[in-house]
Design a protein around this motif. Structure first.
Motif, PDB file in Angstrom:
ATOM      1  N   LEU A  84       0.829  -1.215   0.000  1.00 32.63           N
ATOM      2  CA  LEU A  84       0.000   0.000   0.000  1.00 32.63           C
ATOM      3  C   LEU A  84       0.864   1.266   0.000  1.00 32.63           C
ATOM      4  N   GLN A  85       1.953   1.248   0.772  1.00 30.06           N
ATOM      5  CA  GLN A  85       2.791   2.453   0.799  1.00 30.06           C
ATOM      6  C   GLN A  85       3.468   2.686  -0.550  1.00 30.06           C
ATOM      7  N   TYR A  86       3.975   1.608  -1.170  1.00 32.40           N
ATOM      8  CA  TYR A  86       4.643   1.858  -2.456  1.00 32.40           C
ATOM      9  C   TYR A  86       3.642   2.291  -3.521  1.00 32.40           C
ATOM     10  N   LEU A  87       2.399   1.801  -3.436  1.00 32.92           N
ATOM     11  CA  LEU A  87       1.402   2.264  -4.412  1.00 32.92           C
ATOM     12  C   LEU A  87       1.023   3.728  -4.169  1.00 32.92           C
ATOM     13  N   PHE A  88       0.971   4.128  -2.903  1.00 33.93           N
ATOM     14  CA  PHE A  88       0.700   5.543  -2.590  1.00 33.93           C
ATOM     15  C   PHE A  88       1.830   6.417  -3.134  1.00 33.93           C
ATOM     16  N   GLU A  89       3.046   5.946  -2.988  1.00 36.81           N
ATOM     17  CA  GLU A  89       4.199   6.683  -3.536  1.00 36.81           C
ATOM     18  C   GLU A  89       4.160   6.689  -5.067  1.00 36.81           C
ATOM     19  N   PHE A  90       3.796   5.557  -5.628  1.00 38.35           N
ATOM     20  CA  PHE A  90       3.644   5.453  -7.091  1.00 38.35           C
ATOM     21  C   PHE A  90       2.598   6.456  -7.585  1.00 38.35           C
ATOM     22  N   GLN A  91       1.444   6.495  -6.932  1.00 34.97           N
ATOM     23  CA  GLN A  91       0.391   7.441  -7.330  1.00 34.97           C
ATOM     24  C   GLN A  91       0.915   8.875  -7.285  1.00 34.97           C
ATOM     25  N   THR A  92       1.721   9.169  -6.256  1.00 33.63           N
ATOM     26  CA  THR A  92       2.285  10.523  -6.132  1.00 33.63           C
ATOM     27  C   THR A  92       3.247  10.808  -7.282  1.00 33.63           C
ATOM     28  N   GLN A  93       4.114   9.850  -7.580  1.00 37.52           N
ATOM     29  CA  GLN A  93       5.073  10.048  -8.678  1.00 37.52           C
ATOM     30  C   GLN A  93       4.352  10.259 -10.008  1.00 37.52           C
ATOM     31  N   VAL A  94       3.321   9.463 -10.252  1.00 36.28           N
ATOM     32  CA  VAL A  94       2.596   9.582 -11.524  1.00 36.28           C
ATOM     33  C   VAL A  94       1.929  10.961 -11.610  1.00 36.28           C
ATOM     34  N   ALA A  95       1.330  11.395 -10.505  1.00 40.02           N
ATOM     35  CA  ALA A  95       0.708  12.723 -10.497  1.00 40.02           C
ATOM     36  C   ALA A  95       1.761  13.804 -10.759  1.00 40.02           C
ATOM     37  N   LEU A  96       2.931  13.663 -10.147  1.00 41.92           N
ATOM     38  CA  LEU A  96       3.980  14.690 -10.301  1.00 41.92           C
ATOM     39  C   LEU A  96       4.502  14.750 -11.734  1.00 41.92           C
ATOM     40  N   ILE A  97       4.838  13.617 -12.325  1.00 44.91           N
ATOM     41  CA  ILE A  97       5.460  13.683 -13.653  1.00 44.91           C
ATOM     42  C   ILE A  97       4.462  14.112 -14.724  1.00 44.91           C
ATOM     43  N   THR A  98       3.182  13.795 -14.527  1.00 48.16           N
ATOM     44  CA  THR A  98       2.182  14.183 -15.529  1.00 48.16           C
ATOM     45  C   THR A  98       1.645  15.583 -15.284  1.00 48.16           C
ATOM     46  N   GLY A  99       1.963  16.147 -14.113  1.00 46.36           N
ATOM     47  CA  GLY A  99       1.457  17.471 -13.779  1.00 46.36           C
ATOM     48  C   GLY A  99      -0.014  17.457 -13.389  1.00 46.36           C
ATOM     49  N   MET A 100      -0.477  16.330 -12.854  1.00 46.29           N
ATOM     50  CA  MET A 100      -1.879  16.217 -12.469  1.00 46.29           C
ATOM     51  C   MET A 100      -2.001  16.179 -10.943  1.00 46.29           C
ATOM     52  N   GLU A 101      -3.234  16.130 -10.457  1.00 46.17           N
ATOM     53  CA  GLU A 101      -3.435  16.147  -9.003  1.00 46.17           C
ATOM     54  C   GLU A 101      -3.406  14.754  -8.394  1.00 46.17           C
ATOM     55  N   VAL A 102      -4.095  13.807  -9.035  1.00 50.59           N
ATOM     56  CA  VAL A 102      -4.192  12.460  -8.451  1.00 50.59           C
ATOM     57  C   VAL A 102      -3.994  11.400  -9.549  1.00 50.59           C
ATOM     58  N   ALA A 103      -3.653  10.197  -9.111  1.00 53.04           N
ATOM     59  CA  ALA A 103      -3.468   9.082 -10.039  1.00 53.04           C
ATOM     60  C   ALA A 103      -3.979   7.814  -9.381  1.00 53.04           C
ATOM     61  N   ASN A 104      -4.285   6.815 -10.192  1.00 51.27           N
ATOM     62  CA  ASN A 104      -4.674   5.525  -9.608  1.00 51.27           C
ATOM     63  C   ASN A 104      -3.456   4.608  -9.486  1.00 51.27           C
ATOM     64  N   ALA A 105      -3.706   3.384  -9.013  1.00 50.79           N
ATOM     65  CA  ALA A 105      -2.616   2.455  -8.702  1.00 50.79           C
ATOM     66  C   ALA A 105      -2.193   1.626  -9.907  1.00 50.79           C
ATOM     67  N   SER A 106      -2.566   2.049 -11.106  1.00 45.42           N
ATOM     68  CA  SER A 106      -2.170   1.488 -12.401  1.00 45.42           C
ATOM     69  C   SER A 106      -3.247   0.626 -13.041  1.00 45.42           C
ATOM     70  N   MET A 107      -3.101   0.448 -14.352  1.00 47.04           N
ATOM     71  CA  MET A 107      -4.019  -0.357 -15.157  1.00 47.04           C
ATOM     72  C   MET A 107      -3.206  -1.319 -16.029  1.00 47.04           C
ATOM     73  N   TYR A 108      -3.889  -2.066 -16.915  1.00 52.23           N
ATOM     74  CA  TYR A 108      -3.178  -3.102 -17.674  1.00 52.23           C
ATOM     75  C   TYR A 108      -2.056  -2.515 -18.522  1.00 52.23           C
ATOM     76  N   ASP A 109      -2.381  -1.508 -19.337  1.00 57.63           N
ATOM     77  CA  ASP A 109      -1.382  -0.922 -20.225  1.00 57.63           C
ATOM     78  C   ASP A 109      -1.890   0.425 -20.743  1.00 57.63           C
ATOM     79  N   GLY A 110      -1.069   1.081 -21.546  1.00 59.05           N
ATOM     80  CA  GLY A 110      -1.435   2.396 -22.050  1.00 59.05           C
ATOM     81  C   GLY A 110      -2.689   2.363 -22.908  1.00 59.05           C
ATOM     82  N   ALA A 111      -2.835   1.288 -23.697  1.00 56.38           N
ATOM     83  CA  ALA A 111      -3.977   1.197 -24.611  1.00 56.38           C
ATOM     84  C   ALA A 111      -5.291   1.054 -23.845  1.00 56.38           C
TER      85      ALA A 111
END
Lengths: 501, 448
Positions: free
Chosen positions: B110-137
């Motif tokens: 749970l902690q690494y996913l919370f950190e992951f969500q933060t990193q994804v939000a930061l690099i994309t310039g967004m506010e929040v992110a989810n814990a990932s999906m299957y792929d980009g498509a």
């Protein structure tokens, strides 16, 4: 209560967030200086800092090592999570997936340079088709739910090809939530089918709901109560007589692999969760893979791409034109969960036809052993033998003031991962235990002793033990209501979810 | 058999405890007609070294990307993955744990996913992110459906800059949903007019940046028009390393950002598994699909993490859920977050600089070659060229010389003959000057 000033205890060390450590000057990788060039970014160079922390490699290693120590895994504990099949994950699978000839291959290399990769997909398909007796398999679904989606899309495409409009999908009440959600995603309406008193599909109710507008019936078999649907041949006959397709949810295929062929049950499409039946790691929630076997009637409608084989070698069919197929489309980027296929195939080859059959036998034996040994202290929901998982309800906790949740949390302090709770929905306060074939009799005996001891303490009125459990974990019970009321989904310097724009 | 601990003596004792004579008696609910006694026609169990031998033989039939000059991209990028990443993701407590439904024994995940969500939000310039999906498509398809839920509109416009697999997956996923998906033609020269197509019916416009053909575009004006019309802007990123160097979609006004995260922390793996990244504005979070981790406190008041907002999800909502998704791409997300933790602010920026500079070097070396015309005026680490011969033939010829020369556009668009000569070429930190020189020399020969 916290036992030390820092909150650390024993081997469990408190660990702050990444973002609360390090400094911008630190970095955990060494990179060369880039060649000097005039950029071609068109003036779109990033203006603001990203906001990532900087950490040296030792700090990063310690961070994740400490985090890992806050997790239960199959490697460390018995994990009888019903319906999830937490079996041993062989490390050979990991080693094979990391061979450079598999891991370091690009999905769009010319066909002539990836013959081994295509052969592996084809071989994997051969094993799945032979085990299930089905003539075709769609290899690209990324997970079980994605396989359901694939199967239903294929069914929908086949119906359209026949010129039929069928809008309803029938789903038993005991089904995984993904079944109705997948049906809805394919544009169907969902009609629930009740269970009978024996925990199986109510055949009369099913027959009364079948009609010319029914596209498919979805059935998990063995079902989520851990029971084989003993009227499955009558079910399949009724479904087909109504002109509908029979979708099998293969989440519990591990109970019958090598002992029953899916094709003999009259199933038209069924996904197989490779992480359940074929031992690929759950990885804290993925990646999975859900190849979906298909009947001859559905095979032409499978999504792209597919692998074919002729005397010039293996080929990828990536486009419908000229393929002789009528694909329902493409459901996933590239060619499926290739890295998961390698792991599953490594397991299948290790187990072989005889070992896979034995795995189903041992899984069912282990579950029935739990069922038999726990029947006097717990309350089994249904009579008769179970398949790979044993289902109990909470009648044994009546008037004890202890809930299924409390009981499960107390098991954590005994050194076991809890069983699945409150699922399936068809019994009250469900406790669903799936031991898998990976567990020894000694492990099961230890677990049985703990469960019996807890059941007796609950009945003796020792409610406090249960309400306070777990006590020895890195965190005690967490406030899920507060988390959902005002969600904090990321770290930010000022707290909350960052800048509002 | 090495994975099965039960002995025959155990089995006998257990059958006695159950009160049956044989395991077959436990399968009595299986109709007699479908019980199979003989093993299926497949090989028997095998030793570890035998399995290694057979699979190593199959692996040996592929040309390893790292065995020679290599220039493929098109949504899957060959970056260096630090040894630390692979060592840490193989810790058994990460590898062999389930979805963190029991938070007391899953704080690591749970902690690494919370950190992951933060990193994804930061690099994309967004506010929040989810814990990932299957792929980009598949994340792109989820984003388009989400935009329709938010705007209560049904019309989705896909740019020709969008990866062809993201386009077809989105069109497939939504074909029976009552939504309309309009996909514009592939657009290597950036001629399409998206702004002129946004109207009061539009739920969202989906663009990719950098585009499939390499171009980097300022999306601010498009975002403004979308917002004026009440539509959302969805931006797909196929190469997240680019976010270390170019303006993130969030800063250009994106409402939802999806990405393929493979290129950070994950090997090519012949294209799977991938890692879908998904980020959005906080106000849309209850319409977002996919698993999410949130912060909370435990019974002793200590900070901790749980899966949250599950009332959106299928196990609670069944057919009314935001999506049928039940899994994320956990282990790939772990590899991503560890690699990004190692890179940090300075590392990601520098890695992105190197990638861009290498691609510029490659373009500079190719521009003088007769029969090669650069199509992308701006780019990050990948660009399109037009060759004087069909690109697929050239790629095939160079592959026979063990040079993996790029991805021909015709592989995705066989019915667009105007793309037959178009070749996509990528460079990363793994591309050497010598690799580039080999490619240039071979192209000169083949195109002369």
């Amino acid at each position: 209560m916290t036992k030390t000033i820092s909150g650390s205890r024993g081997l469990t060390i408190e660990e702050p967030l990444l973002f609360e450590q390090g400094s911008p000057e630190q970095c955990g990788v060494d990179l060369e200086e880039p060649p000097a060039v005039v950029d071609r970014l068109g003036g779109l160079r990033r203006k603001a800092p990203i906001g990532l922390p900087g950490l040296a490699e030792p700090t990063v290693v310690r961070h994740y090592t400490r985090l890992s120590q806050k997790n239960f895994g199959i490697d460390s504990v018995f994990y009888p999570l019903g319906s999830c099949t937490m079996k041993h994950n062989p490390r050979l699978n990991e080693k094979m997936a990391r061979l450079a000839g598999f891991a370091d291959v690009h999905p769009f290399q010319p066909e002539s340079t990836v013959q081994g990769a295509l052969a592996l997909i084809d071989l994997m398909a051969h094993w799945l088709k032979t085990l299930t007796g089905m003539p075709a398999v769609a290899m690209t679904p990324a997970a079980g739910a994605h396989g359901e989606f694939c199967g239903l899309m294929t069914i929908r495409a086949a119906l359209e090809d026949r010129g039929e409009t069928r809008t309803r999908v029938l789903v038993p009440e005991s089904a995984h939530g993904t079944n109705p959600a997948s049906a809805a995603a394919c544009g169907f309406t969902v009609d629930p089918i009740p269970a009978n008193r024996r925990g199986r599909v109510d055949l009369a109710a099913l027959k009364s709901k079948l009609g010319p507008d029914v596209a498919a019936f979805m059935l998990t078999n063995p079902n989520t109560c851990g029971l084989f649907e003993d009227e499955i041949l009558e079910i399949s006959e009724a479904v087909h007589a109504a002109g509908a397709f029979f979708y099998g949810d293969g989440a519990n295929y591990n109970a019958i692999v090598g002992r029953v062929r899916v094709a003999d049950l009259g199933i038209d499409a069924m996904h197989i969760n490779l992480h359940k039946t074929f031992s690929t790691p759950h990885g804290g929630g993925g990646p999975g893979a859900g190849p979906t076997v298909l009947s001859a009637a559905l095979a032409p409608f499978a999504p792209l791409p597919g692998v074919i084989h002729d005397d010039t070698g293996f080929h990828l069919v990536e486009h419908a034109v000229g393929s002789g197929r009528k694909p329902c489309g493409r459901i996933k980027g590239y060619h499926g969960q290739f890295g998961v296929f390698i792991r599953a195939l490594s397991y299948m080859m290790s187990m072989g036809a005889d070992g896979l059959r034995q795995s189903a036998s041992d899984a069912v034996l282990n579950a029935n052993y739990l069922l038999a040994r726990l029947s006097s202290d717990l309350t089994p929901s249904f009579e008769g033998p179970c398949m790979h998982e044993a289902l109990f309800d909470d009648r044994f906790l009546k008037d004890s003031g202890v809930s299924t949740l409390d009981f499960a949390k107390a098991l954590i302090d005994e050194g076991f991962h809890p069983m699945t709770m409150y699922f399936p929905l068809v019994v009250h306060g469900a406790l669903l235990m799936e031991p898998t074939e990976s567990e020894s009799k000694e492990t099961l005996d230890g677990f049985i002793a703990s469960v019996q001891g807890l059941a007796r303490r609950a009945k003796a009125g020792d409610g406090e033990l249960f309400h306070n459990a777990p006590e020895f974990t890195p965190r005690r019970r967490l406030d899920e209501t507060a988390a959902a009321r005002s969600p904090v989904l990321r770290w930010s310097p000022a707290g909350g979810n960052g800048d509002k724009k | 058999m090495r994975y099965l601990p039960l002995t025959d003596a155990d089995r006998k004792a257990m059958l006695a405890a159950i009160g049956v004579a044989s395991v077959d008696d436990l399968f009595i609910d299986v109709p007699q007609a479908v019980r199979r006694d003989a093993p299926v026609e497949l090989p028997p169990h095998a030793s570890e070294y035998e399995v290694e031998r057979r699979l190593t033989e199959l692996a040996g039939r592929n040309l390893v990307a790292g065995s020679g000059p290599f220039f493929l991209g098109a949504g899957a990028y060959r970056h260096h993955v630090p040894a630390t990443v692979d060592a840490l993701i193989q810790r058994g407590e990460f590898l062999t744990s389930y979805t963190p439904y029991q938070p007391e024994v899953s704080q690591g995940t749970l902690q690494y996913l919370f950190e992951f969500q933060t990193q994804v939000a930061l690099i994309t310039g967004m506010e929040v992110a989810n814990a990932s999906m299957y792929d980009g498509a598949t994340a792109t398809a989820e984003a388009a459906a989400m935009a329709c839920r938010i705007t209560r509109r049904k019309s989705i416009l896909l740019s020709g800059s969008l990866h062809p697999h993201y386009r077809s997956v989105t069109a497939t996923a939504l074909q029976f949903s009552g939504l309309t998906v309009e996909a514009l033609d592939p657009d290597p020269l950036d001629l399409e007019d998206l702004i002129g197509r946004v109207g009061p019916e539009t739920a969202c416009v989906v663009v990719q940046n950098p585009g499939f053909f390499g171009r980097i575009v300022d999306l601010s004006a498009l975002a403004a028009v979308c917002h004026d019309e009440g539509a959302l802007l969805v931006v797909a990123v196929a190469e997240p390393v680019s976010l270390g160097l170019i303006e993130p979609p969030g800063a250009m006004g994106a409402d939802i950002v999806v990405a393929e995260g493979q290129s950070i922390g994950n090997a090519l793996n012949f294209g799977g598994p991938g890692l879908g990244l998904f980020a959005t504005r906080e106000r849309f979070v209850r319409q977002m699909s996919g698993r999410v981790v949130g912060q909370t406190v435990d019974a002793d008041g200590r900070r901790g993490w749980v899966l949250t907002l599950s009332t959106r999800e299928q196990h609670i909502r069944r057919e009314k859920a935001t999506s049928n998704i039940c899994t994320n791409s956990g282990l790939c997300a772990l590899a991503f977050t560890i690699h990004l933790a190692l890179l940090g602010e300075a590392g990601l920026r520098k890695l992105a600089e190197i990638n861009h500079a290498k691609a510029v070097r490659l373009a500079e070396k190719l521009q003088p070659v007769k029969g090669v015309r650069l199509l992308s005026q701006t780019f990050f680490n990948e660009f399109a060229v037009a060759l004087s011969k069909p690109a697929a033939d050239v790629v095939e010829t160079l592959a026979s010389r063990r040079i993996l020369a790029g991805v021909p556009a015709s592989r995705f668009y066989p019915s667009y003959p105007e793309l037959d000569e178009v070749l996509l070429l990528a460079a990363t930190e793994m591309t050497s000057e010598a690799d580039m020189d080999s490619l240039v020399a071979a192209l000169k020969e083949v195109l002369s």
